[in-house]
Design a protein around this motif. Structure first.
Motif, PDB file in Angstrom:
ATOM      1  N   GLN A 166       0.836  -1.210   0.000  1.00 21.09           N
ATOM      2  CA  GLN A 166       0.000   0.000   0.000  1.00 21.09           C
ATOM      3  C   GLN A 166       0.868   1.257   0.000  1.00 21.09           C
ATOM      4  O   GLN A 166       0.481   2.290  -0.566  1.00 21.09           O
ATOM      5  CB  GLN A 166      -0.943   0.039   1.213  1.00 21.09           C
ATOM      6  CG  GLN A 166      -1.567  -1.267   1.648  1.00 21.09           C
ATOM      7  CD  GLN A 166      -2.413  -1.993   0.623  1.00 21.09           C
ATOM      8  OE1 GLN A 166      -2.223  -1.838  -0.572  1.00 21.09           O
ATOM      9  NE2 GLN A 166      -3.335  -2.831   1.096  1.00 21.09           N
ATOM     10  N   GLY A 167       2.037   1.165   0.612  1.00 23.57           N
ATOM     11  CA  GLY A 167       2.913   2.331   0.698  1.00 23.57           C
ATOM     12  C   GLY A 167       3.463   2.787  -0.632  1.00 23.57           C
ATOM     13  O   GLY A 167       3.931   3.933  -0.756  1.00 23.57           O
ATOM     14  N   THR A 168       3.392   1.926  -1.655  1.00 19.59           N
ATOM     15  CA  THR A 168       3.885   2.340  -2.975  1.00 19.59           C
ATOM     16  C   THR A 168       3.070   3.501  -3.540  1.00 19.59           C
ATOM     17  O   THR A 168       3.562   4.242  -4.400  1.00 19.59           O
ATOM     18  CB  THR A 168       3.865   1.169  -3.972  1.00 19.59           C
ATOM     19  OG1 THR A 168       2.514   0.680  -4.121  1.00 19.59           O
ATOM     20  CG2 THR A 168       4.764   0.024  -3.488  1.00 19.59           C
ATOM     21  N   ILE A 169       1.850   3.681  -3.061  1.00 15.22           N
ATOM     22  CA  ILE A 169       1.036   4.832  -3.485  1.00 15.22           C
ATOM     23  C   ILE A 169       1.743   6.128  -3.119  1.00 15.22           C
ATOM     24  O   ILE A 169       1.792   7.082  -3.910  1.00 15.22           O
ATOM     25  CB  ILE A 169      -0.356   4.777  -2.825  1.00 15.22           C
ATOM     26  CG1 ILE A 169      -1.140   3.555  -3.303  1.00 15.22           C
ATOM     27  CG2 ILE A 169      -1.143   6.058  -3.111  1.00 15.22           C
ATOM     28  CD1 ILE A 169      -2.441   3.340  -2.564  1.00 15.22           C
ATOM     29  N   ALA A 170       2.311   6.178  -1.917  1.00 17.99           N
ATOM     30  CA  ALA A 170       2.987   7.389  -1.462  1.00 17.99           C
ATOM     31  C   ALA A 170       4.189   7.716  -2.334  1.00 17.99           C
ATOM     32  O   ALA A 170       4.457   8.892  -2.633  1.00 17.99           O
ATOM     33  CB  ALA A 170       3.426   7.228  -0.008  1.00 17.99           C
ATOM     34  N   LEU A 171       4.920   6.695  -2.756  1.00 17.61           N
ATOM     35  CA  LEU A 171       6.093   6.936  -3.595  1.00 17.61           C
ATOM     36  C   LEU A 171       5.678   7.531  -4.935  1.00 17.61           C
ATOM     37  O   LEU A 171       6.371   8.405  -5.476  1.00 17.61           O
ATOM     38  CB  LEU A 171       6.866   5.632  -3.799  1.00 17.61           C
ATOM     39  CG  LEU A 171       7.331   4.924  -2.514  1.00 17.61           C
ATOM     40  CD1 LEU A 171       8.224   3.736  -2.852  1.00 17.61           C
ATOM     41  CD2 LEU A 171       8.064   5.894  -1.591  1.00 17.61           C
ATOM     42  N   GLU A 172       4.544   7.086  -5.470  1.00 19.99           N
ATOM     43  CA  GLU A 172       4.040   7.671  -6.712  1.00 19.99           C
ATOM     44  C   GLU A 172       3.645   9.129  -6.499  1.00 19.99           C
ATOM     45  O   GLU A 172       3.925   9.996  -7.338  1.00 19.99           O
ATOM     46  CB  GLU A 172       2.848   6.867  -7.223  1.00 19.99           C
ATOM     47  CG  GLU A 172       3.204   5.462  -7.681  1.00 19.99           C
ATOM     48  CD  GLU A 172       2.008   4.654  -8.145  1.00 19.99           C
ATOM     49  OE1 GLU A 172       2.180   3.455  -8.424  1.00 19.99           O
ATOM     50  OE2 GLU A 172       0.893   5.227  -8.229  1.00 19.99           O
ATOM     51  N   ILE A 173       2.987   9.412  -5.383  1.00 20.33           N
ATOM     52  CA  ILE A 173       2.571  10.789  -5.089  1.00 20.33           C
ATOM     53  C   ILE A 173       3.785  11.701  -4.950  1.00 20.33           C
ATOM     54  O   ILE A 173       3.823  12.805  -5.522  1.00 20.33           O
ATOM     55  CB  ILE A 173       1.716  10.834  -3.804  1.00 20.33           C
ATOM     56  CG1 ILE A 173       0.382  10.117  -4.018  1.00 20.33           C
ATOM     57  CG2 ILE A 173       1.469  12.287  -3.372  1.00 20.33           C
ATOM     58  CD1 ILE A 173      -0.435   9.944  -2.746  1.00 20.33           C
ATOM     59  N   LEU A 174       4.793  11.276  -4.199  1.00 23.32           N
ATOM     60  CA  LEU A 174       5.977  12.101  -3.991  1.00 23.32           C
ATOM     61  C   LEU A 174       6.705  12.367  -5.303  1.00 23.32           C
ATOM     62  O   LEU A 174       7.297  13.439  -5.495  1.00 23.32           O
ATOM     63  CB  LEU A 174       6.922  11.427  -2.996  1.00 23.32           C
ATOM     64  CG  LEU A 174       6.381  11.233  -1.571  1.00 23.32           C
ATOM     65  CD1 LEU A 174       7.402  10.510  -0.706  1.00 23.32           C
ATOM     66  CD2 LEU A 174       5.986  12.564  -0.946  1.00 23.32           C
ATOM     67  N   ASN A 175       6.649  11.426  -6.213  1.00 24.58           N
ATOM     68  CA  ASN A 175       7.284  11.599  -7.520  1.00 24.58           C
ATOM     69  C   ASN A 175       6.457  12.504  -8.436  1.00 24.58           C
ATOM     70  O   ASN A 175       6.998  13.357  -9.150  1.00 24.58           O
ATOM     71  CB  ASN A 175       7.477  10.240  -8.184  1.00 24.58           C
ATOM     72  CG  ASN A 175       8.157  10.344  -9.542  1.00 24.58           C
ATOM     73  OD1 ASN A 175       9.330  10.687  -9.625  1.00 24.58           O
ATOM     74  ND2 ASN A 175       7.418  10.059 -10.605  1.00 24.58           N
ATOM     75  N   ASP A 176       5.134  12.333  -8.402  1.00 19.90           N
ATOM     76  CA  ASP A 176       4.251  13.058  -9.327  1.00 19.90           C
ATOM     77  C   ASP A 176       3.893  14.462  -8.849  1.00 19.90           C
ATOM     78  O   ASP A 176       3.576  15.339  -9.661  1.00 19.90           O
ATOM     79  CB  ASP A 176       2.960  12.265  -9.551  1.00 19.90           C
ATOM     80  CG  ASP A 176       3.201  10.930 -10.246  1.00 19.90           C
ATOM     81  OD1 ASP A 176       4.309  10.731 -10.777  1.00 19.90           O
ATOM     82  OD2 ASP A 176       2.286  10.086 -10.237  1.00 19.90           O
TER      83      ASP A 176
END
Length: 420
Positions: A166-176
């Motif tokens: 589930q934490g991979t969502i945060a990595l996408e947000i921080l990148n985007d």
């Protein structure tokens, strides 16, 4: 979960584990694109950017955690088969991931689970068992089946590999959204929020993570206040995806360490946001998926949010979009009533020709579109005196329009009462 296990997970290299989850999910989950929301930005005064996990494969974020967990299992664990308990979205994620890995999946679901979610889970090849009236009863049954029959159990939220997924969502947000200041996340069992908070605080700790729960689901509020997991005596919310009586032990420990704040949202705000997403963004969002959106109206209650200087760039997570047509119809109607877009009134009339026409002409003059009429002699208090009750449902343009309609009818001598 035992405290020793929790400490082991808390001391893990979270950055390494999250990056491994990204690699496992590559090519399986969708990188959901950020959607800037002009309407919510105008309403809130902040820059709002939606993370639409309702557009994720299987219709929710849950596939991330389920797939990461199942991808981490050994072949011998897969050969035993997989069992889990879920109110719907985790079920579909597990069923999809098990099918991809060639494992047999059994999903235990509450008897009240919407047919849409049951059918969707079966469509991925899983066996569905309807057991228990609430999630906690389904969960207990699934655990007992796993222990008695030596089946691999996949926890819907209180599992470290699920949380990392589930934490991979945060990595996408921080990148985007590199200038993001706040991420708002719905909380049920806590797997999504724990993963988001753990990732954010390990990759970009100055970003605030704010949890959101319905007012009718007080377990997280009570647990944080007590300093330990507290089971709610009851849960009453339309957002069944976050209707969990007892938070997870591991998710509580992670969130107690990493979450910045928690806000409570109303059922009315949840319904309003479901309708707003349909009208303005053409997005279908389930009730649990709208919880983070509803929290935008409550950020004024967050001391962490209010005390932060500078411009706020907020990303609310739309966690899912698996909602059946009957439910969405009811939600739309409730929201339209609360907005003053639909109104029903009753008026008692003498049962003589011309009365209905008089009402209809007045409504036409006031530009109130009639949706439904019910003309009933037996409901009228004066039906023994040749009276009739006319119930009229009209489409209106807000509270002021409703007031004008009712005042005009009363001025014309009609005894009218508003039903809703």
């Amino acid at each position: 979960m035992q405290s020793e296990q929790i400490e082991t997970f808390l001391s893990r290299n979270h950055v390494e584990d999250l990056n491994q989850a990204v690699q496992r999910l590559s090519g399986t989950v969708r990188h959901t694109d950020i959607i800037p929301s002009q309407i919510l930005s105008e309403m809130s005064g902040f820059s709002i950017n939606l993370k639409p996990e309702n557009l994720q494969r299987t219709g929710s974020f849950k596939i991330r955690g389920a797939y990461n967990k199942i991808a981490s299992l050994s072949q011998s664990q897969l050969d035993k088969g997989i069992i889990t308990a879920s109110a719907g979205n985790h079920a579909q994620g597990v069923a999809y991931a098990a099918r991809e890995r060639g494992a047999k999946a059994t999903i235990v679901m509450p008897q009240i689970t919407p047919p849409l979610k049951v059918d969707a889970t079966r469509a991925y090849g899983a066996d569905v068992v309807l057991e228990g009236t609430v999630f906690d009863e389904s969960f207990a049954y699934a655990v007992s089946q796993a222990e008695d029959n030596d089946i691999t159990f996949v926890h819907p939220f209180d599992d470290y590999d699920v949380i990392c997924g589930q934490g991979t969502i945060a990595l996408e947000i921080l990148n985007d959204v590199p200038d993001v200041t706040d991420i708002v996340v719905p909380m049920g069992g806590g797997g999504l929020a724990a993963g988001i908070a753990m990732a954010v605080k390990n990759f970009k700790p100055d970003v605030h993570v704010i949890g959101a729960t319905p007012e009718g689901s007080p377990a997280w509020h009570d647990s944080f206040a007590a300093g330990h997991v507290v089971e709610a005596t009851s849960v009453n919310t339309s957002a069944e995806g976050v209707a969990v009586k007892r938070p997870g032990d591991l998710t509580f420990s992670l969130l107690n360490r990493y979450l910045d704040d928690l806000v409570m949202v109303s059922e009315r705000d949840i319904s309003e946001m479901i309708l707003l997403m349909l009208e303005k963004h053409k997005l279908v969002v389930e009730a649990a998926g709208a919880v983070a959106l509803a929290a935008l109206n409550r950020l004024s209650t967050s001391q962490v949010f209010q005390s932060a200087p500078g411009k706020h760039v907020i990303v609310p997570i739309l966690s899912g979009g698996n909602i059946d047509t009957v439910t969405i119809g009811a939600v739309i109607q409730r929201s339209m009533i609360s907005r003053g877009r639909i109104m029903q009134f009753g008026v008692e009339l003498p049962d003589v020709p011309g009365q209905l026409a008089a009402i209809a002409n007045l409504l036409a003059t006031l530009r109130a579109n009639v949706i439904e009429l019910n003309h009933d002699q037996f409901k009228a208090s004066g039906h023994y005196r040749n009276g009739v009750l006319l119930e009229v449902t009209v489409e209106t343009n807000g509270p002021d329009h409703i007031a004008l309609i009712l005042d005009t009818l009363r001025t014309k001598g009609f005894r009218v009462r508003q039903e809703y």
